[in-house]
Scaffold this active site. Structure first.
Site, mmCIF file in Angstrom:
data_model
loop_
_atom_site.group_PDB
_atom_site.id
_atom_site.type_symbol
_atom_site.label_atom_id
_atom_site.label_comp_id
_atom_site.label_asym_id
_atom_site.label_seq_id
_atom_site.Cartn_x
_atom_site.Cartn_y
_atom_site.Cartn_z
ATOM 1 N N TYR A 113 -1.812 -0.917 10.929
ATOM 2 C CA TYR A 113 -2.074 -1.790 9.545
ATOM 3 C C TYR A 113 -0.547 -1.402 8.757
ATOM 4 C CZ TYR A 113 -3.444 -1.514 4.850
ATOM 5 O OH TYR A 113 -3.579 -1.905 3.556
ATOM 6 N N SER B 285 0.770 -1.110 0.011
ATOM 7 C CA SER B 285 -0.009 -0.042 0.022
ATOM 8 C C SER B 285 0.729 1.310 -0.076
ATOM 9 C CB SER B 285 -0.751 -0.050 1.200
ATOM 10 O OG SER B 285 -1.349 1.227 1.492
ATOM 11 N N LYS C 179 1.993 -3.810 6.835
ATOM 12 C CA LYS C 179 2.471 -4.000 5.397
ATOM 13 C C LYS C 179 3.879 -3.835 5.361
ATOM 14 C CE LYS C 179 -1.531 -4.284 3.579
ATOM 15 N NZ LYS C 179 -1.840 -5.839 2.736
HETATM 16 P P1 NAD Z 1 -10.965 -6.577 1.463
HETATM 17 O O1 NAD Z 1 -11.223 -6.540 3.023
HETATM 18 O O2 NAD Z 1 -12.157 -6.224 0.468
HETATM 19 O O3 NAD Z 1 -10.466 -7.929 0.823
HETATM 20 C C1 NAD Z 1 -9.599 -8.648 1.724
HETATM 21 C C2 NAD Z 1 -10.380 -10.055 1.892
HETATM 22 O O4 NAD Z 1 -9.349 -11.102 2.726
HETATM 23 C C3 NAD Z 1 -11.558 -10.162 2.441
HETATM 24 O O5 NAD Z 1 -12.420 -10.684 1.523
HETATM 25 C C4 NAD Z 1 -11.699 -10.868 3.874
HETATM 26 O O6 NAD Z 1 -12.564 -11.582 3.951
HETATM 27 C C5 NAD Z 1 -10.386 -11.883 3.542
HETATM 28 N N1 NAD Z 1 -9.495 -12.354 4.658
HETATM 29 C C6 NAD Z 1 -9.033 -11.268 5.790
HETATM 30 N N2 NAD Z 1 -8.370 -12.226 6.488
HETATM 31 C C7 NAD Z 1 -8.361 -13.503 5.895
HETATM 32 C C8 NAD Z 1 -7.878 -14.489 6.443
HETATM 33 N N3 NAD Z 1 -7.120 -14.745 7.548
HETATM 34 N N4 NAD Z 1 -8.207 -15.841 5.824
HETATM 35 C C9 NAD Z 1 -8.740 -15.601 4.534
HETATM 36 N N5 NAD Z 1 -9.236 -14.667 4.003
HETATM 37 C C10 NAD Z 1 -9.049 -13.322 4.942
HETATM 38 O O7 NAD Z 1 -9.804 -5.519 0.878
HETATM 39 P P2 NAD Z 1 -9.253 -4.936 -0.360
HETATM 40 O O8 NAD Z 1 -9.916 -3.752 -0.294
HETATM 41 O O9 NAD Z 1 -9.875 -6.038 -1.390
HETATM 42 O O10 NAD Z 1 -7.684 -5.081 -0.021
HETATM 43 C C11 NAD Z 1 -7.036 -6.323 -0.509
HETATM 44 C C12 NAD Z 1 -5.558 -5.971 -0.094
HETATM 45 O O11 NAD Z 1 -5.104 -4.947 -0.627
HETATM 46 C C13 NAD Z 1 -5.324 -6.152 1.404
HETATM 47 O O12 NAD Z 1 -4.428 -6.627 1.794
HETATM 48 C C14 NAD Z 1 -5.248 -4.528 1.688
HETATM 49 O O13 NAD Z 1 -4.540 -4.106 2.869
HETATM 50 C C15 NAD Z 1 -4.453 -4.229 0.413
HETATM 51 N N6 NAD Z 1 -4.710 -2.556 -0.014
HETATM 52 C C16 NAD Z 1 -6.149 -2.276 -0.319
HETATM 53 C C17 NAD Z 1 -6.268 -0.714 -0.309
HETATM 54 C C18 NAD Z 1 -7.636 -0.315 -0.466
HETATM 55 O O14 NAD Z 1 -7.661 0.836 -0.537
HETATM 56 N N7 NAD Z 1 -8.516 -1.013 -0.495
HETATM 57 C C19 NAD Z 1 -5.340 -0.237 -0.638
HETATM 58 C C20 NAD Z 1 -3.770 -0.438 -0.414
HETATM 59 C C21 NAD Z 1 -3.725 -1.841 -0.198
HETATM 60 C C1 UD1 Z 2 -6.579 5.501 3.820
HETATM 61 C C2 UD1 Z 2 -5.452 4.924 4.739
HETATM 62 C C3 UD1 Z 2 -4.455 4.232 3.939
HETATM 63 C C4 UD1 Z 2 -5.096 3.052 3.248
HETATM 64 C C5 UD1 Z 2 -6.268 3.516 2.198
HETATM 65 C C6 UD1 Z 2 -6.944 2.586 1.414
HETATM 66 C C7 UD1 Z 2 -5.553 6.724 6.460
HETATM 67 C C8 UD1 Z 2 -4.654 7.893 7.067
HETATM 68 N N1 UD1 Z 2 -5.034 6.044 5.537
HETATM 69 O O1 UD1 Z 2 -6.013 6.280 2.790
HETATM 70 O O2 UD1 Z 2 -3.623 3.642 4.481
HETATM 71 O O3 UD1 Z 2 -4.139 2.481 2.568
HETATM 72 O O4 UD1 Z 2 -7.153 4.223 3.212
HETATM 73 O O5 UD1 Z 2 -8.088 2.043 2.037
HETATM 74 O O6 UD1 Z 2 -6.602 6.350 7.148
HETATM 75 N N2 UD1 Z 2 -11.981 12.009 3.629
HETATM 76 C C9 UD1 Z 2 -12.971 12.845 3.994
HETATM 77 N N3 UD1 Z 2 -14.005 12.321 4.425
HETATM 78 C C10 UD1 Z 2 -14.400 11.023 4.673
HETATM 79 C C11 UD1 Z 2 -13.553 10.223 4.393
HETATM 80 C C12 UD1 Z 2 -12.143 10.693 3.623
HETATM 81 O O7 UD1 Z 2 -12.747 14.327 3.507
HETATM 82 O O8 UD1 Z 2 -15.361 10.923 5.264
HETATM 83 C C13 UD1 Z 2 -10.720 12.372 2.836
HETATM 84 C C14 UD1 Z 2 -9.535 12.130 3.691
HETATM 85 O O9 UD1 Z 2 -9.292 12.822 4.710
HETATM 86 C C15 UD1 Z 2 -8.364 11.820 2.401
HETATM 87 C C16 UD1 Z 2 -8.976 11.610 1.259
HETATM 88 O O10 UD1 Z 2 -10.741 11.770 1.577
HETATM 89 O O11 UD1 Z 2 -7.881 13.054 2.307
HETATM 90 C C17 UD1 Z 2 -9.143 10.134 1.072
HETATM 91 O O12 UD1 Z 2 -9.313 9.149 2.046
HETATM 92 P P1 UD1 Z 2 -9.577 7.740 2.362
HETATM 93 O O13 UD1 Z 2 -10.491 7.129 1.194
HETATM 94 O O14 UD1 Z 2 -9.742 7.296 3.692
HETATM 95 O O15 UD1 Z 2 -8.134 7.277 1.589
HETATM 96 P P2 UD1 Z 2 -6.832 7.577 2.221
HETATM 97 O O16 UD1 Z 2 -6.762 8.284 3.674
HETATM 98 O O17 UD1 Z 2 -5.837 8.239 1.202
#
Ligand code: NAD
Ligand code: UD1
Length: 329
Positions: A148, A124, A152
């Site tokens: 979190y 991430s 990572k």
């Molecule tokens: P998500 O929660 O939708 O998907 C993760 C999945 O993993 C879920 O379906 C959950 O049920 C499953 N899971 C959790 N723990 C488990 C376990 N012990 N065994 C089996 N399954 C398990 O999240 P996502 O948004 O799809 O994210 C996927 C990956 O990408 C995560 O590792 C997250 O940290 C990373 N990531 C996400 C974002 C984002 O903004 N969504 C950003 C950066 C990194």
């Molecule tokens: C957040 C996490 C980041 C994670 C990412 C993916 C934090 C500090 N960072 O990123 O670690 O990888 O989500 O899920 O939590 N905002 C508003 N109002 C809201 C929600 C968000 O103004 O109700 C703003 C936030 O201040 C930010 C932007 O929208 O500036 C995006 O927020 P968000 O979607 O939570 O993502 P990140 O903070 O970038």
């Protein structure tokens, strides 16, 4: 290729499953459904008109992993499974360290035993903390503010050590920026449980009338309109990035997956209003602790080495989010 997706019923995993199947690969999913619903698997199958091998299993339980590897000859693993809510990780750090780290260790132990040494890891942009220089490149300094984020960073270290100890491993770590949007079919998308923490899920709940207004966290940042800037990337572009990464495995690699373009919170609100056809009510709230004023990727390395480019813009992201939301209702 037959690709195992851990956490493949989740938001990014389900979209990656669809793109892999569309590209003609086979997919096996293991997910404990802690943050997903089994209906996602049915919807993946509906989109691609092909069966998906699904295991309702937990990476914390090595026997569940063993069953998958005993049943299938896996060529590569994409490791999505884990918890991802920053605020929750501050409140429940042990739960995060336990699930994210132990799951990864169990996975590595099992893949090693079965001789599967091709792995993509979901990292991430959170590993860049509050960056001093923009855009961020893969060599930018690493730091993080939440349990979190530490999971990572720790997993990145573990994988780096594994690759150094045994050069037959091929490990690619993908640092995602802010994934939003949904598959163009409108059948799968992001639907977090409870009140959302992230911007787009919150905007969607306001658009459906489930929540009265969006709180914008700060409008006094040193950015063009005072609200924070992020690199939002369409989840389908992100999913395709995994296929490019699988096609270019080799040693230890790290890539930013972002568009390289930042959008402010206010621009997101305006673009979403255009997509849904009415204004999104908002109020300005105090800054949220730990927010970087601005962060966006330099995606040059992924472009040069993986031949990957994000194709979809913010309007596409908003349109597809809204289509998914309306479909669900
Ligand atoms: P998500 O929660 O939708 O998907 C993760 C999945 O993993 C879920 O379906 C959950 O049920 C499953 N899971 C959790 N723990 C488990 C376990 N012990 N065994 C089996 N399954 C398990 O999240 P996502 O948004 O799809 O994210 C996927 C990956 O990408 C995560 O590792 C997250 O940290 C990373 N990531 C996400 C974002 C984002 O903004 N969504 C950003 C950066 C990194
Ligand atoms: C957040 C996490 C980041 C994670 C990412 C993916 C934090 C500090 N960072 O990123 O670690 O990888 O989500 O899920 O939590 N905002 C508003 N109002 C809201 C929600 C968000 O103004 O109700 C703003 C936030 O201040 C930010 C932007 O929208 O500036 C995006 O927020 P968000 O979607 O939570 O993502 P990140 O903070 O970038």
């Amino acid at each position: 290729m037959k690709v195992l997706l851990t956490g493949g019923a989740g938001y990014i995993g389900s979209h990656t499953a669809v793109e892999l199947l569309r590209a003609g690969h086979d997919v096996v999913i293991i997910d404990n459904l802690s943050n997903a619903n089994e209906s996602v698997i049915e919807n993946i199958q509906k989109i691609v008109q092909r069966p998906v091998n699904f295991y309702h299993g937990d990476l914390l339980n090595p026997a569940d992993l063993d069953r998958v590897f005993a049943d299938h000859k896996i060529d590569a693993v994409v490791h999505f499974a884990g918890y991802k809510a920053v605020g929750e990780s501050v409140a429940k750090p042990l739960m995060y360290y336990q699930n994210n780290l132990v799951s990864t260790l169990n996975l590595l132990e099992t893949t090693t035993r079965y001789g599967v040494k091709n792995l993509i890891f979901s990292s991430s942009a959170t590993v860049y903390g509050i960056p001093e220089k923009l855009p961020v490149v893969e060599e930018s300094p690493l730091s993080t503010l939440s349990p979190y984020g530490y999971t990572k960073l720790a997993i990145e270290h573990i994988l780096t050590d594994v690759a150094a100890a045994d050069p037959s491993w091929n490990i690619t770590m993908l640092r995602y920026f802010n994934p939003v949007g949904a598959d163009a079919s409108g059948l799968i998308g992001e639907s977090p449980r409870g009140i959302p923490n992230n911007l787009f899920p919150f905007i969607m709940r306001v658009a459906t009338g489930e929540l009265p207004e969006l709180g914008i966290f700060g409008n006094d940042y040193d950015t063009p309109d005072g609200t924070c800037v992020r690199d939002y990337i369409h989840v389908t572009d992100l999913a395709i990035g995994h296929i490019c990464a699988l096609e270019h495995l080799g040693g230890l690699r790290i890539y930013n997956l972002g568009t390289g373009r930042g959008y402010s919170v206010m621009e997101c609100v305006q673009e979403f209003s255009r997509a849904c056809g009415f204004g999104i009510p908002y109020v300005i709230k105090p800054r949220r602790a730990g927010d970087a004023p601005a962060i966006y990727a330099d995606p040059t390395r992924a472009a040069n080495e993986l031949n990957w480019h994000a194709q979809r813009d913010l309007a596409d992201m908003c349109r597809d989010c809204w289509k998914y939301q309306k479909n669900k209702q």
